[in-house]
Write a protein that holds these residues in place. Sequence first.
Motif, PDB file in Angstrom:
ATOM      1  N   SER A  16       0.888  -1.190   0.024  1.00 59.73           N
ATOM      2  CA  SER A  16       0.181   0.074   0.072  1.00 59.73           C
ATOM      3  C   SER A  16       0.781   1.486   0.018  1.00 59.73           C
ATOM      4  CB  SER A  16      -0.905  -0.030   1.273  1.00 59.73           C
ATOM      5  OG  SER A  16      -1.941  -1.156   1.043  1.00 59.73           O
ATOM      6  N   VAL A  30       2.623   4.114   8.268  1.00 58.89           N
ATOM      7  CA  VAL A  30       1.360   3.940   8.489  1.00 58.89           C
ATOM      8  C   VAL A  30       0.882   4.701   9.798  1.00 58.89           C
ATOM      9  CG1 VAL A  30      -0.844   2.539   8.302  1.00 58.89           C
ATOM     10  CG2 VAL A  30       1.390   1.814   7.052  1.00 58.89           C
ATOM     11  N   ARG A  31      -0.220   5.551   9.668  1.00 59.00           N
ATOM     12  CA  ARG A  31      -0.490   6.281  10.567  1.00 59.00           C
ATOM     13  C   ARG A  31      -1.663   5.743  11.316  1.00 59.00           C
ATOM     14  NH1 ARG A  31      -0.277  11.323   9.123  1.00 59.00           N
ATOM     15  NH2 ARG A  31       1.764  11.627  10.488  1.00 59.00           N
ATOM     16  N   GLN A  45      -8.456   4.921  12.440  1.00 60.15           N
ATOM     17  CA  GLN A  45      -8.336   5.077  11.163  1.00 60.15           C
ATOM     18  C   GLN A  45      -7.035   4.728  10.839  1.00 60.15           C
ATOM     19  OE1 GLN A  45      -9.516   9.331  11.128  1.00 60.15           O
ATOM     20  NE2 GLN A  45     -11.739   8.965  11.282  1.00 60.15           N
ATOM     21  N   GLU A  47      -4.062   5.532   7.812  1.00 60.19           N
ATOM     22  CA  GLU A  47      -3.713   6.246   6.642  1.00 60.19           C
ATOM     23  C   GLU A  47      -2.286   5.998   6.433  1.00 60.19           C
ATOM     24  OE1 GLU A  47      -3.588  10.709   8.329  1.00 60.19           O
ATOM     25  OE2 GLU A  47      -5.453   9.639   8.565  1.00 60.19           O
TER      26      GLU A  47
END
Length: 79
Positions: A16, A30-31, A45, A47
């Motif tokens: 990704s 990735v957060r 979430q 992102e």
Amino acid sequence: MGIEVTREATEVLRRSLELGGIDPTGKGGVRLRGSHGLGGGFDIQVELAEGPLEGEEVVDGDGVRLFVDPRVRESIPEA
């Protein structure tokens, strides 16, 4: 912190990041951001991110960097 990343998840996250134009071997990652859900629960979430924001904890998830929002960290019980 009680976050574990499986091998399969690492592969998906790494791919990704590559598709999103973010170098997974650099500062990108990735957060995991926390927010309150409509039903009063807590949502996480996910992102893609170029780097961590101030106050985020950086966790190595088997070669993929996770930038963990303090609200997420507080919501995860210690292992």
